[in-house]
Design an enzyme around this catalytic site. Structure first.
Site, PDB file in Angstrom:
ATOM      1  N   HIS A  82      33.160  51.658  56.911  1.00 43.68           N
ATOM      2  CA  HIS A  82      33.531  52.930  56.306  1.00 43.68           C
ATOM      3  C   HIS A  82      33.400  52.824  54.796  1.00 43.68           C
ATOM      4  O   HIS A  82      33.848  51.855  54.195  1.00 43.68           O
ATOM      5  CB  HIS A  82      34.980  53.299  56.652  1.00 43.68           C
ATOM      6  CG  HIS A  82      35.434  54.559  55.976  1.00 43.68           C
ATOM      7  ND1 HIS A  82      35.113  55.801  56.459  1.00 43.68           N
ATOM      8  CD2 HIS A  82      36.125  54.765  54.839  1.00 43.68           C
ATOM      9  CE1 HIS A  82      35.621  56.718  55.659  1.00 43.68           C
ATOM     10  NE2 HIS A  82      36.233  56.113  54.663  1.00 43.68           N
ATOM     11  N   LYS A 187      41.103  57.499  61.702  1.00 40.39           N
ATOM     12  CA  LYS A 187      39.805  58.038  62.151  1.00 40.39           C
ATOM     13  C   LYS A 187      38.893  56.926  62.676  1.00 40.39           C
ATOM     14  O   LYS A 187      38.195  57.095  63.681  1.00 40.39           O
ATOM     15  CB  LYS A 187      39.121  58.786  61.002  1.00 40.39           C
ATOM     16  CG  LYS A 187      39.736  60.171  60.772  1.00 40.39           C
ATOM     17  CD  LYS A 187      38.996  60.950  59.709  1.00 40.39           C
ATOM     18  CE  LYS A 187      39.340  60.481  58.325  1.00 40.39           C
ATOM     19  NZ  LYS A 187      39.990  61.477  57.464  1.00 40.39           N
TER      20      LYS A 187
HETATM   21  N1  URA Z   1      39.541  60.353  52.788  1.00 38.87           N
HETATM   22  C1  URA Z   1      40.173  60.501  53.974  1.00 38.87           C
HETATM   23  O1  URA Z   1      39.569  60.447  55.032  1.00 38.87           O
HETATM   24  N2  URA Z   1      41.497  60.703  53.967  1.00 38.87           N
HETATM   25  C2  URA Z   1      42.208  60.771  52.837  1.00 38.87           C
HETATM   26  O2  URA Z   1      43.423  60.949  52.903  1.00 38.87           O
HETATM   27  C3  URA Z   1      41.542  60.627  51.617  1.00 38.87           C
HETATM   28  C4  URA Z   1      40.197  60.415  51.617  1.00 38.87           C
END
Ligand code: URA
Ligand code: CA
Length: 433
Positions: A82, A187
């Site tokens: 990521h 995520k």
């Molecule tokens: N990117 C994300 O996915 N979440 C956040 O809280 C900040 C940046």
């Protein structure tokens, strides 16, 4: 359990229990806790922070709020990468086939997103025929067969994060380490990763503007990952100037191809080897990071990484001959050089502003509905620390409109030439635990 009591508890700086966090996230996702109460909680977290246990609990509650992708039918350790986002960040296009060329399964779920250029999927769609509409079964089959596949986001992943992020946006609570870290890690874990490598960017073009903030975020995410049983490592990399030379969708695909042929820009190659060795190592390749790096370097030089890219492209309907024939990709009508106004050294290339210049050409999306022009963008010819002579081309603008005066002005404003300048450090820190 009453939300008002939980807000009060956090307001006093006390830690919420696993059950309390699960209750709050579940009820908020369902809509039985209203925005005004969650806003108060977010503000309390913003000021009072969360313990390591709370951060892990919040992450896993976010994961459980929606669908979770099951990648267990794929053999081997599924490592995901990521990036917190930057300008001209071509790494995924290189890393996916490069790491897969060592036999590590790369099951990449990617989005389109907003930004200066498209997301990974938009970039790949610059290759004629390439598509990412795969069923879950077809996706898994491709990864098992060829070790790498990219699929568009589908399903109802982390609905709690969608709601929380939107609420944070309007309550000035985005910039909180426990909230950012649990949002990102939630995520990744819901998308099925067994192990995670994080590229946390720092500098003008990054979400985290200072190295200290980037380091705090990276350490928080690595801790969460390892705490919830996903081996996690991070790199803090510089995003004060754009990465590599290309900024734009088709241009970045070309840059990735050049890199896979062993002719990539120095910074992009270095970042790919650093992140790639962490990914390979987490998947059990090589006795240490150094050995993993050596194996990756070999596959850049012997053509195996390029071959993996060609196979991957063909498997998803794309024309693999793009690696040999640039003319197969979309090309902008005009190529316009921006000349250096004076002699000197490039002292600054302000990443976010250069990103805006590429947006002005149509390379990115301002709203979810905007159309992207895959052909347009910028090719830098100089990076920070390089010597330039007056009149030399600093940047080539690839445009489908003839008049690019405003873009040119934006570039000149943000490419600072001084009497002296040193090259920038790319890798600020490598965090392995
Ligand atoms: N990117 C994300 O996915 N979440 C956040 O809280 C900040 C940046
Ligand atoms: Ca680039």
């Amino acid at each position: 359990m009453r939300m008002v009591d939980l807000i009060h508890k956090k307001q006093l700086g006390k830690a919420l229990s696993t059950e309390e966090i699960q209750f709050m996230i579940e009820a908020y996702t369902e809509g039985t806790i209203p925005d005004y109460q969650m806003s108060a909680m977010l503000m309390a977290i913003y000021f009072e922070d969360m313990t390591d246990q709370e951060r892990s609990d919040l992450t896993m509650s976010v994961v459980r709020s929606g669908d979770q992708i099951d990648l267990s039918a794929i053999e081997g350790v599924k490592v995901d990468k990521h990036s917190t986002g930057g300008v001209g960040d071509t790494t995924t296009l290189v890393l996916a086939p490069l790491v897969a060329s060592l036999g590590v399964p790369i099951a990449k779920m990617s989005g389109r997103g907003l930004g200066h250029t498209g997301g990974t999927i938009d970039k790949l769609e610059a290759i004629p025929g390439f598509h990412v509409e795969l069923t879950q079964e077809a996706f898994i089959e491709l990864v098992n067969k060829y070790k790498v596949a990219v699929v568009g986001q589908s399903g109802n992943l982390t609905p709690a994060d969608k709601k929380l992020y939107a609420l944070r946006d309007v309550t000035s609570t985005v910039e909180s380490i426990p909230l950012i870290a649990s949002s990102i890690m939630g995520k990744k874990i819901a998308a099925g990763a067994d192990a995670i490598v994080l590229d946390v960017k720092t500098g003008a073009g990054a979400f985290m503007k200072t190295t200290a903030d980037a380091e705090n975020l990276a350490k928080a995410m690595v801790k969460i990952g390892n705490h919830v049983g996903r081996n996690t490592m991070a790199v803090i990399s510089d995003m004060s100037q754009p990465l590599g030379f290309a900024i734009g969708n088709a241009l970045e695909v070309q840059e990735a191809i050049d890199t896979l042929k062993g002719n990539g820009p120095e910074d992009l190659v270095e970042l790919c080897l650093t992140l790639g060795s962490q990914m390979a190592h987490l998947a059990g390749i090589g006795k240490d990071l150094e050995e993993a790096r050596g194996l990756l370097k070999e596959n850049l030089e012997n053509g195996k990484a390029l071959e993996t890219f060609r196979t991957f492209v063909a498997a998803q309907g794309g024309d693999p001959n793009v690696t040999e024939d640039e003319s197969l990709m979309p090309k902008a009508r005009y190529q316009i050089g921006v000349a250096a106004p004076k002699d000197g050294y490039v002292a600054e290339i302000v990443a976010d502003e250069i990103g805006v210049a590429s947006m002005m050409l149509g390379a990115g999306r301002a709203t979810k509905e905007s159309e992207i022009d895959l052909a347009v963008g910028l090719m830098l010819h100089k990076k920070v620390g390089d010597r330039v002579q007056k009149g030399e081309t600093l940047v080539t603008i690839h445009s489908n409109q003839e008049n690019v005066k405003d873009v040119e002005a934006k570039i000149l404003e943000n490419m600072v030439i001084a009497d002296a300048a040193e090259p920038l450090t790319l890798i600020h820190e490598v965090i392995t635990e």
